[in-house]
Design a protein around this motif. Structure first.
Motif, PDB file in Angstrom:
ATOM      1  N   TYR A  42      -2.458   3.836   9.223  1.00 47.40           N
ATOM      2  CA  TYR A  42      -3.108   2.942   8.396  1.00 47.40           C
ATOM      3  C   TYR A  42      -3.167   1.438   9.120  1.00 47.40           C
ATOM      4  O   TYR A  42      -2.784   1.412  10.082  1.00 47.40           O
ATOM      5  CB  TYR A  42      -1.994   2.699   7.296  1.00 47.40           C
ATOM      6  CG  TYR A  42      -1.946   3.993   6.441  1.00 47.40           C
ATOM      7  CD1 TYR A  42      -2.859   4.115   5.319  1.00 47.40           C
ATOM      8  CD2 TYR A  42      -1.081   4.916   6.797  1.00 47.40           C
ATOM      9  CE1 TYR A  42      -2.526   5.293   4.385  1.00 47.40           C
ATOM     10  CE2 TYR A  42      -0.871   6.155   5.918  1.00 47.40           C
ATOM     11  CZ  TYR A  42      -1.959   6.183   4.764  1.00 47.40           C
ATOM     12  OH  TYR A  42      -1.703   7.175   3.934  1.00 47.40           O
ATOM     13  N   GLU A  43      -4.040   0.653   8.401  1.00 49.84           N
ATOM     14  CA  GLU A  43      -4.332  -0.703   8.918  1.00 49.84           C
ATOM     15  C   GLU A  43      -4.059  -1.725   7.821  1.00 49.84           C
ATOM     16  O   GLU A  43      -4.515  -1.190   6.632  1.00 49.84           O
ATOM     17  CB  GLU A  43      -6.043  -0.670   9.481  1.00 49.84           C
ATOM     18  CG  GLU A  43      -6.025  -2.153  10.131  1.00 49.84           C
ATOM     19  CD  GLU A  43      -7.326  -2.173  10.390  1.00 49.84           C
ATOM     20  OE1 GLU A  43      -7.978  -1.352  11.517  1.00 49.84           O
ATOM     21  OE2 GLU A  43      -8.239  -2.868   9.954  1.00 49.84           O
ATOM     22  N   ARG A  57      -2.029  -1.966  12.740  1.00 46.52           N
ATOM     23  CA  ARG A  57      -2.091  -0.808  12.685  1.00 46.52           C
ATOM     24  C   ARG A  57      -0.828  -0.068  12.834  1.00 46.52           C
ATOM     25  O   ARG A  57      -0.134  -0.518  13.904  1.00 46.52           O
ATOM     26  CB  ARG A  57      -3.328  -0.161  13.969  1.00 46.52           C
ATOM     27  CG  ARG A  57      -4.652  -0.389  13.141  1.00 46.52           C
ATOM     28  CD  ARG A  57      -5.617   0.314  14.273  1.00 46.52           C
ATOM     29  NE  ARG A  57      -6.876  -0.004  14.026  1.00 46.52           N
ATOM     30  CZ  ARG A  57      -7.880   0.343  14.159  1.00 46.52           C
ATOM     31  NH1 ARG A  57      -7.997   1.183  15.314  1.00 46.52           N
ATOM     32  NH2 ARG A  57      -9.261  -0.001  13.963  1.00 46.52           N
ATOM     33  N   VAL A  94       1.464   4.857   1.503  1.00 42.68           N
ATOM     34  CA  VAL A  94       0.949   5.523   2.759  1.00 42.68           C
ATOM     35  C   VAL A  94       1.635   7.067   2.550  1.00 42.68           C
ATOM     36  O   VAL A  94       2.779   7.130   1.924  1.00 42.68           O
ATOM     37  CB  VAL A  94       1.470   4.940   3.919  1.00 42.68           C
ATOM     38  CG1 VAL A  94       0.819   3.394   4.061  1.00 42.68           C
ATOM     39  CG2 VAL A  94       3.052   4.754   3.922  1.00 42.68           C
ATOM     40  N   MET A 100       0.912  -1.107   0.065  1.00 39.39           N
ATOM     41  CA  MET A 100       0.051  -0.023  -0.235  1.00 39.39           C
ATOM     42  C   MET A 100       1.004   1.142   0.072  1.00 39.39           C
ATOM     43  O   MET A 100       1.982   1.266   0.648  1.00 39.39           O
ATOM     44  CB  MET A 100      -0.966  -0.012   1.189  1.00 39.39           C
ATOM     45  CG  MET A 100      -0.420   0.102   2.492  1.00 39.39           C
ATOM     46  SD  MET A 100      -1.701   0.225   3.932  1.00 39.39           S
ATOM     47  CE  MET A 100      -2.705  -0.983   3.653  1.00 39.39           C
ATOM     48  N   ARG A 113       0.554   9.481   9.125  1.00 35.94           N
ATOM     49  CA  ARG A 113      -0.949   8.982   9.122  1.00 35.94           C
ATOM     50  C   ARG A 113      -1.053   7.404   9.383  1.00 35.94           C
ATOM     51  O   ARG A 113      -0.332   6.796   9.162  1.00 35.94           O
ATOM     52  CB  ARG A 113      -1.617   9.210   7.462  1.00 35.94           C
ATOM     53  CG  ARG A 113      -3.285   8.879   7.484  1.00 35.94           C
ATOM     54  CD  ARG A 113      -3.625   9.229   5.970  1.00 35.94           C
ATOM     55  NE  ARG A 113      -4.850   8.636   6.114  1.00 35.94           N
ATOM     56  CZ  ARG A 113      -5.503   8.501   4.934  1.00 35.94           C
ATOM     57  NH1 ARG A 113      -4.971   9.135   3.932  1.00 35.94           N
ATOM     58  NH2 ARG A 113      -6.853   8.270   4.688  1.00 35.94           N
TER      59      ARG A 113
END
Length: 134
Positions: A48-49, A103, A42, A40, A46
């Motif tokens: 994220y999970e 997370r 990012v 992912m 921030r």
């Protein structure tokens, strides 16, 4: 003018870092274990999970423990897990399959030359260590 100064607690929307996810079962344990997404993009700062899927193939109740690693190694101190299935052993009933959550935040202070991190988990059978049968 303070309004134009960047907020150190806000995500850095001008920067994108790719986080790759990998999984292994080093002792050839009785598991299927894999990330649900390969990577992912990012923004540092921030939350994220990401999720991993684990399936008990042992034919009995079993306990697993995930051991994380971050590469490149010099980036590890900038990868912060706020919640992780790796913090505690995970008990699985016979044939149980479930998603496991992590997370994380990539710190805004990540050095400029690093634009890709890999979060790897090795999943071990710790049933005997956890006091279970097996």
């Amino acid at each position: 003018n303070r309004a134009s100064a960047p907020d150190a607690s806000a995500p850095d929307m001008s920067r994108v870092v790719t986080v790759e996810f990998t999984a292994s079962v080093p002792d050839s344990g009785p598991w299927e274990f894999a990330p649900l997404v390969a990577s992912m993009e990012v923004h540092p700062g921030r939350l994220y999970e990401a999720r991993y899927s684990a399936h008990n193939l042992a034919g009995r109740d079993i306990t697993g423990q995930a051991v994380p690693s971050i590469t490149p190694l010099r980036a590890a101190q900038y990868f912060r897990k706020t919640e992780c299935f790796c913090f505690t052993p995970q008990h699985f009933d016979r044939d149980e399959q479930r998603d496991l959550r992590v997370r994380f935040i990539v710190d805004r202070e990540l050095p400029p030359g690093i634009d890709r991190l890999t979060l790897s988990y090795a999943f071990y059978d710790v049933t005997r260590l956890a006091g279970g049968k097996g």
